[in-house]
Scaffold this active site. Structure first.
Site, short mmCIF file in Angstrom:
data_model
loop_
_atom_site.label_atom_id
_atom_site.label_comp_id
_atom_site.label_asym_id
_atom_site.label_seq_id
_atom_site.Cartn_x
_atom_site.Cartn_y
_atom_site.Cartn_z
N ARG A 1 13.12 -10.13 10.92
CA ARG A 1 12.44 -9.50 12.06
C ARG A 1 11.39 -10.46 12.62
NH1 ARG A 1 10.29 -3.76 10.14
NH2 ARG A 1 8.49 -4.72 11.13
N LYS B 1 0.81 -1.23 0.00
CA LYS B 1 0.00 0.00 0.00
C LYS B 1 0.84 1.27 0.00
CE LYS B 1 -2.12 -0.85 3.76
NZ LYS B 1 -2.10 -2.12 4.43
N ARG C 1 -1.19 -12.05 11.40
CA ARG C 1 -1.51 -10.66 11.07
C ARG C 1 -2.55 -10.61 9.95
NH1 ARG C 1 4.19 -8.08 9.83
NH2 ARG C 1 3.03 -6.20 9.25
N ARG D 1 11.90 -10.99 3.54
CA ARG D 1 12.65 -9.79 3.94
C ARG D 1 13.73 -10.11 4.96
NH1 ARG D 1 7.94 -5.65 5.26
NH2 ARG D 1 7.03 -5.59 3.20
N ARG E 1 -10.82 1.93 9.68
CA ARG E 1 -10.57 0.54 10.08
C ARG E 1 -11.84 -0.10 10.64
NH1 ARG E 1 -4.89 -0.41 11.12
NH2 ARG E 1 -4.08 -0.38 9.01
#
Ligand SMILES: [Zn+2]
Length: 214
Positions: free
Chosen positions: A155, A13, A166, A122, A88
């Protein structure tokens, strides 16, 4: 052009909003950034937000609504804006209908596996914070930062099981907002399932819809 940006974490996004912000010369506003700035500047709202965030609670709708409303009333938003991270909840969406017209909600979609691979690949340098991707942006030497030779690590919030969670939380939480905006005829799905080299295919879908507004 008042644009709302929706989509799960890791769908890209921020990148798409950055492109559109430059192209249409309207500010990109992230609610996460508004929170951080308000906390840093120790404003009245910032102090309240800090209390909720530090105790791990969700910031209540009325505080988020006030923060966003204040920001959208600033001069640079007169010609429009790209809003990321709001609404949200359905009450947030309803409130916005009263203080600002939404022209369109761009809903970026990609399959969970694709998002898992994007985030799960990542690697971040422990020393300088540079970000790599094992497939898309690999370092010259495995596990070592090109810039500073620091060690590259994954991470903890980018580990597969955490990303999965998530995504589940995102879908549960934002589904009602998506349904609400769809019913109002404002939601437009954008297929974000393209590799980063083909980002123009994603942006051109947005432009096609935005053209109808101007
Ligand atoms: Zn580094």
């Amino acid at each position: 052009m008042n644009i709302v940006i929706l989509g799960p974490p890791g769908v890209g996004k921020g990148t798409y909003a950055g492109f559109l912000s430059k192209k249409y010369n309207i500010p990109k506003i992230s609610v996460g950034d508004l929170f951080r700035t308000a906390i840093k500047d120790r404003t009245e709202l910032g102090k309240k937000i800090k209390d909720y965030v530090s105790s791990g609670d969700l910031v209540p709708d009325e505080i988020v609504i006030e923060l966003v409303k204040n920001r959208l009333e600033e001069d640079d938003c007169k010609r429009g804006f790209l809003l990321d991270g709001y609404p949200r909840t359905v009450p947030q969406a309803e409130a916005m209908m009263k203080f600002k017209k939404i022209d369109v909600a761009l809903n970026f979609v990609a399959p969970d596996e694709v998002i898992m691979e994007r985030i799960g690949g990542r690697r971040t340098c422990r020393k300088c914070g540079a970000i790599y991707h094992i497939k898309n942006v690999p370092p010259t030497i495995d596990g070592v930062c090109d810039r500073c030779t620091g060690r590259l690590v994954q991470r903890s919030d980018e580990k597969p099981e955490v990303i999965k969670n998530r995504l589940v939380v995102y879908r549960e939480k934002t589904k009602p907002v998506g349904d609400y905006l769809r019913k109002k005829g404002l939601l437009v799905d954008i297929d974000a399932n393209y590799p980063i080299e083909e980002i123009d295919k994603i942006i051109s879908q947005c432009e096609k819809h935005l053209k109808k507004l101007t």
